[in-house]
Design a protein around this motif. Structure first.
Motif, PDB file in Angstrom:
ATOM      1  N   ASP A  43       0.867  -1.177   0.000  1.00  0.00           N
ATOM      2  CA  ASP A  43       0.000   0.000   0.000  1.00  0.00           C
ATOM      3  C   ASP A  43       0.904   1.227   0.000  1.00  0.00           C
ATOM      4  OD1 ASP A  43      -1.742   2.053   0.330  1.00  0.00           O
ATOM      5  OD2 ASP A  43      -2.804   1.193   2.043  1.00  0.00           O
ATOM      6  N   PRO A  44       1.170   1.801  -1.165  1.00  0.00           N
ATOM      7  CA  PRO A  44       2.112   2.915  -1.259  1.00  0.00           C
ATOM      8  C   PRO A  44       1.671   4.153  -0.487  1.00  0.00           C
ATOM      9  CG  PRO A  44       0.888   2.644  -3.306  1.00  0.00           C
ATOM     10  CD  PRO A  44       0.585   1.437  -2.468  1.00  0.00           C
ATOM     11  N   GLY A  45       0.414   4.171  -0.080  1.00  0.00           N
ATOM     12  CA  GLY A  45      -0.054   5.333   0.660  1.00  0.00           C
ATOM     13  C   GLY A  45       0.248   5.281   2.137  1.00  0.00           C
ATOM     14  N   ARG A  46       0.717   4.122   2.652  1.00  0.00           N
ATOM     15  CA  ARG A  46       0.985   3.983   4.078  1.00  0.00           C
ATOM     16  C   ARG A  46       2.463   4.222   4.380  1.00  0.00           C
ATOM     17  NH1 ARG A  46      -3.077   2.029   7.125  1.00  0.00           N
ATOM     18  NH2 ARG A  46      -4.813   1.003   6.079  1.00  0.00           N
ATOM     19  N   PRO A  47       2.764   4.774   5.564  1.00  0.00           N
ATOM     20  CA  PRO A  47       4.164   5.031   5.911  1.00  0.00           C
ATOM     21  C   PRO A  47       4.929   3.734   6.132  1.00  0.00           C
ATOM     22  CG  PRO A  47       2.736   5.440   7.803  1.00  0.00           C
ATOM     23  CD  PRO A  47       1.830   5.200   6.630  1.00  0.00           C
ATOM     24  N   ALA A  48       6.245   3.770   5.863  1.00  0.00           N
ATOM     25  CA  ALA A  48       7.093   2.598   6.062  1.00  0.00           C
ATOM     26  C   ALA A  48       7.313   2.356   7.550  1.00  0.00           C
ATOM     27  CB  ALA A  48       8.434   2.812   5.377  1.00  0.00           C
ATOM     28  N   VAL A  49       7.499   1.084   7.912  1.00  0.00           N
ATOM     29  CA  VAL A  49       7.803   0.719   9.291  1.00  0.00           C
ATOM     30  C   VAL A  49       9.221   1.191   9.622  1.00  0.00           C
ATOM     31  CG1 VAL A  49       8.115  -1.204  10.872  1.00  0.00           C
ATOM     32  CG2 VAL A  49       6.262  -1.249   9.202  1.00  0.00           C
ATOM     33  N   GLN A  50       9.403   1.733  10.829  1.00  0.00           N
ATOM     34  CA  GLN A  50      10.707   2.234  11.229  1.00  0.00           C
ATOM     35  C   GLN A  50      11.290   1.409  12.358  1.00  0.00           C
ATOM     36  OE1 GLN A  50       9.653   6.489  11.914  1.00  0.00           O
ATOM     37  NE2 GLN A  50      11.166   6.893  10.339  1.00  0.00           N
ATOM     38  N   THR A  51      12.540   1.011  12.222  1.00  0.00           N
ATOM     39  CA  THR A  51      13.278   0.368  13.297  1.00  0.00           C
ATOM     40  C   THR A  51      13.944   1.447  14.132  1.00  0.00           C
ATOM     41  OG1 THR A  51      15.303   0.207  12.013  1.00  0.00           O
ATOM     42  CG2 THR A  51      13.708  -1.609  11.801  1.00  0.00           C
ATOM     43  N   ILE A  52      14.640   1.038  15.195  1.00  0.00           N
ATOM     44  CA  ILE A  52      15.280   2.017  16.067  1.00  0.00           C
ATOM     45  C   ILE A  52      16.319   2.842  15.311  1.00  0.00           C
ATOM     46  CG2 ILE A  52      16.929   0.299  16.922  1.00  0.00           C
ATOM     47  CD1 ILE A  52      16.942   1.845  19.586  1.00  0.00           C
ATOM     48  N   ASP A  53      17.052   2.211  14.399  1.00  0.00           N
ATOM     49  CA  ASP A  53      18.074   2.950  13.657  1.00  0.00           C
ATOM     50  C   ASP A  53      17.452   3.943  12.683  1.00  0.00           C
ATOM     51  OD1 ASP A  53      20.392   1.817  14.823  1.00  0.00           O
ATOM     52  OD2 ASP A  53      20.091   0.004  13.644  1.00  0.00           O
ATOM     53  N   SER A  54      16.438   3.500  11.951  1.00  0.00           N
ATOM     54  CA  SER A  54      15.810   4.422  10.997  1.00  0.00           C
ATOM     55  C   SER A  54      15.068   5.532  11.736  1.00  0.00           C
ATOM     56  CB  SER A  54      14.864   3.661  10.067  1.00  0.00           C
ATOM     57  OG  SER A  54      13.805   3.057  10.798  1.00  0.00           O
ATOM     58  N   LEU A  55      14.511   5.203  12.904  1.00  0.00           N
ATOM     59  CA  LEU A  55      13.828   6.205  13.715  1.00  0.00           C
ATOM     60  C   LEU A  55      14.822   7.249  14.224  1.00  0.00           C
ATOM     61  CD1 LEU A  55      10.873   6.587  14.740  1.00  0.00           C
ATOM     62  CD2 LEU A  55      11.623   5.546  16.871  1.00  0.00           C
ATOM     63  N   LEU A 226      10.570  18.641  19.252  1.00  0.00           N
ATOM     64  CA  LEU A 226      10.924  17.240  19.445  1.00  0.00           C
ATOM     65  C   LEU A 226       9.655  16.411  19.611  1.00  0.00           C
ATOM     66  CD1 LEU A 226      14.015  17.477  21.839  1.00  0.00           C
ATOM     67  CD2 LEU A 226      13.884  17.710  19.343  1.00  0.00           C
ATOM     68  N   PRO A 227       9.710  15.131  19.248  1.00  0.00           N
ATOM     69  CA  PRO A 227       8.502  14.295  19.301  1.00  0.00           C
ATOM     70  C   PRO A 227       8.091  13.964  20.727  1.00  0.00           C
ATOM     71  CG  PRO A 227      10.405  12.968  18.751  1.00  0.00           C
ATOM     72  CD  PRO A 227      10.875  14.398  18.724  1.00  0.00           C
ATOM     73  N   ALA A 228       6.837  13.622  20.866  1.00  0.00           N
ATOM     74  CA  ALA A 228       6.345  13.128  22.153  1.00  0.00           C
ATOM     75  C   ALA A 228       6.795  11.692  22.349  1.00  0.00           C
ATOM     76  CB  ALA A 228       4.818  13.218  22.196  1.00  0.00           C
ATOM     77  N   ALA A 229       7.033  11.317  23.595  1.00  0.00           N
ATOM     78  CA  ALA A 229       7.399   9.928  23.886  1.00  0.00           C
ATOM     79  C   ALA A 229       6.174   9.044  23.711  1.00  0.00           C
ATOM     80  CB  ALA A 229       7.932   9.814  25.307  1.00  0.00           C
ATOM     81  N   GLU A 230       6.371   7.892  23.071  1.00  0.00           N
ATOM     82  CA  GLU A 230       5.296   6.932  22.865  1.00  0.00           C
ATOM     83  C   GLU A 230       5.770   5.562  23.322  1.00  0.00           C
ATOM     84  OE1 GLU A 230       4.654   7.113  18.712  1.00  0.00           O
ATOM     85  OE2 GLU A 230       3.748   9.106  18.725  1.00  0.00           O
ATOM     86  N   LYS A 231       4.832   4.651  23.488  1.00  0.00           N
ATOM     87  CA  LYS A 231       5.171   3.313  23.961  1.00  0.00           C
ATOM     88  C   LYS A 231       5.926   2.504  22.922  1.00  0.00           C
ATOM     89  CE  LYS A 231       3.475   2.965  28.162  1.00  0.00           C
ATOM     90  NZ  LYS A 231       4.309   2.593  29.316  1.00  0.00           N
ATOM     91  N   VAL A 232       5.607   2.658  21.642  1.00  0.00           N
ATOM     92  CA  VAL A 232       6.122   1.740  20.631  1.00  0.00           C
ATOM     93  C   VAL A 232       7.401   2.239  19.990  1.00  0.00           C
ATOM     94  CG1 VAL A 232       5.610   0.553  18.472  1.00  0.00           C
ATOM     95  CG2 VAL A 232       3.823   0.833  20.183  1.00  0.00           C
ATOM     96  N   ALA A 233       7.384   3.433  19.420  1.00  0.00           N
ATOM     97  CA  ALA A 233       8.529   3.913  18.651  1.00  0.00           C
ATOM     98  C   ALA A 233       9.356   4.931  19.424  1.00  0.00           C
ATOM     99  CB  ALA A 233       8.039   4.500  17.330  1.00  0.00           C
ATOM    100  N   TRP A 234       8.760   6.104  19.678  1.00  0.00           N
ATOM    101  CA  TRP A 234       9.498   7.131  20.414  1.00  0.00           C
ATOM    102  C   TRP A 234       9.383   6.837  21.902  1.00  0.00           C
ATOM    103  CZ3 TRP A 234      12.409   9.732  17.271  1.00  0.00           C
ATOM    104  CH2 TRP A 234      11.977  10.087  15.994  1.00  0.00           C
ATOM    105  N   THR A 235      10.038   5.797  22.363  1.00  0.00           N
ATOM    106  CA  THR A 235       9.947   5.431  23.779  1.00  0.00           C
ATOM    107  C   THR A 235      10.665   6.463  24.633  1.00  0.00           C
ATOM    108  OG1 THR A 235      11.969   4.108  23.705  1.00  0.00           O
ATOM    109  CG2 THR A 235       9.902   2.986  23.178  1.00  0.00           C
ATOM    110  N   ILE A 236      10.349   6.485  25.929  1.00  0.00           N
ATOM    111  CA  ILE A 236      10.912   7.486  26.820  1.00  0.00           C
ATOM    112  C   ILE A 236      12.424   7.385  26.883  1.00  0.00           C
ATOM    113  CG2 ILE A 236      10.498   6.027  28.847  1.00  0.00           C
ATOM    114  CD1 ILE A 236      10.587   9.906  28.613  1.00  0.00           C
ATOM    115  N   GLY A 237      12.961   6.161  26.902  1.00  0.00           N
ATOM    116  CA  GLY A 237      14.414   6.024  26.956  1.00  0.00           C
ATOM    117  C   GLY A 237      15.089   6.565  25.716  1.00  0.00           C
TER     118      GLY A 237
END
Length: 277
Positions: A43-55, A226-237
């Motif tokens: 689905d070219p309209g959806r964003p790509a999944v990001q790993t910790i390095d790409s994030l 800066l982004p907000a911390a989230e549980k999945v990608a932008w974690t607090i750590g």
């Protein structure tokens, strides 16, 4: 997730997060390895999944600061250095004492009194309300509470080398069953990092706070969102560590003592901001 093991460390302590393309992003709690499972629905309209390095590569950098803001900060640095506040003479001794205690060899020798003093002392940085920690000290007994604090510090500083420090920090804050829960708070764990790596970690103990968090300082001084911390990608750590490194690079080497650098940032954020017009 049953019947799935990490390909790097064979741990079964893993979690899966459904992605927009119908795959699962699998995260290993023991070593931090991440991988995708399942076949992606194209689905070219959806964003790509990001790993910790790409994030991490998308997190703002020093180059993200506008040239006019950078020039203003340099002028503020010069003004600040004309009348620097006096350095707290107790800070250096405090750092040296706990640097020695928090080594892999010294941690076992840290007494309950020394560990409680580290947490409750305002020297270097004030970690806030310690009522929960004081209560744990009384109800569990100082010997048990101190041993759990040692476990928290051991995991943060000397835990599995395959797990990045930002993810070890997240696990402790989010309640991984290691150490003392009332010690496993962002301010106290960040204070530990400030002691052991004083040339890297600024004594700004929270990622976000009304005006004193790293996120707020980045906005008020450098006009960075800066982004907000989230549980999945932008974690607090992750955001806590990455924002620290960003602010450290922005302060630069003009103010090498990071305790003094925080005094500069606290002062600079009260200066009138530049207009975008």
């Amino acid at each position: 997730m049953a019947l799935i093991a990490c390909p790097k460390c064979n741990s079964e302590d893993i979690t899966g997060t459904a992605q927009p393309d119908s795959t699962l992003l699998i995260h290993c709690a023991d070593c931090g390895h991440e991988w995708l499972r399942g076949e992606a629905r194209r689905d070219p309209g959806r964003p790509a999944v990001q790993t910790i390095d790409s994030l991490h590569s998308t997190f703002p950098t020093a180059a993200s600061v506008r040239p006019d803001v950078r020039e203003r900060v340099e002028l503020l640095k010069a003004e600040f250095q004309l009348d620097r506040p006096e350095t707290d003479p107790d800070v250096a001794a405090f750092r040296e004492r706990y640097q020695a205690l928090f080594t892999a060899e010294g941690l076992g020798e840290a007494t309950p009194e020394q560990l409680l003093h580290f947490a409750t002392s305002p020297t270097l940085a004030n970690a806030g309300n310690m009522s929960g920690l004081n209560r744990a000290w009384k109800t569990q007994g100082e010997a048990t509470a101190a041993q759990k604090v040692r476990e928290s510090i051991e995991y943060l500083l000397h835990g599995p080398a395959t797990l990045r420090i930002e993810d070890r920090l997240t696990q402790l804050i989010d309640g991984k069953k290691i150490g003392l829960p009332s010690f496993n708070k962002e301010p106290l764990l960040t204070k530990v990092l400030c002691v052991v790596e004083p040339e890297r970690f600024l004594p700004v103990l929270k990622y976000t706070a009304p005006t004193d968090g790293k996120k707020e300082i980045a906005k008020l001084v450098f006009d960075l969102d800066l982004p907000a911390a989230e549980k999945v990608a932008w974690t607090i750590g992750r955001v806590a560590i990455w924002s620290n490194d960003l602010l450290r690079s922005l302060v630069g080497n003009d103010i090498p003592d990071l305790h003094e650098a925080v005094a500069f940032l606290a002062w600079a954020k009260t200066r009138p901001a530049l207009s975008r017009s």
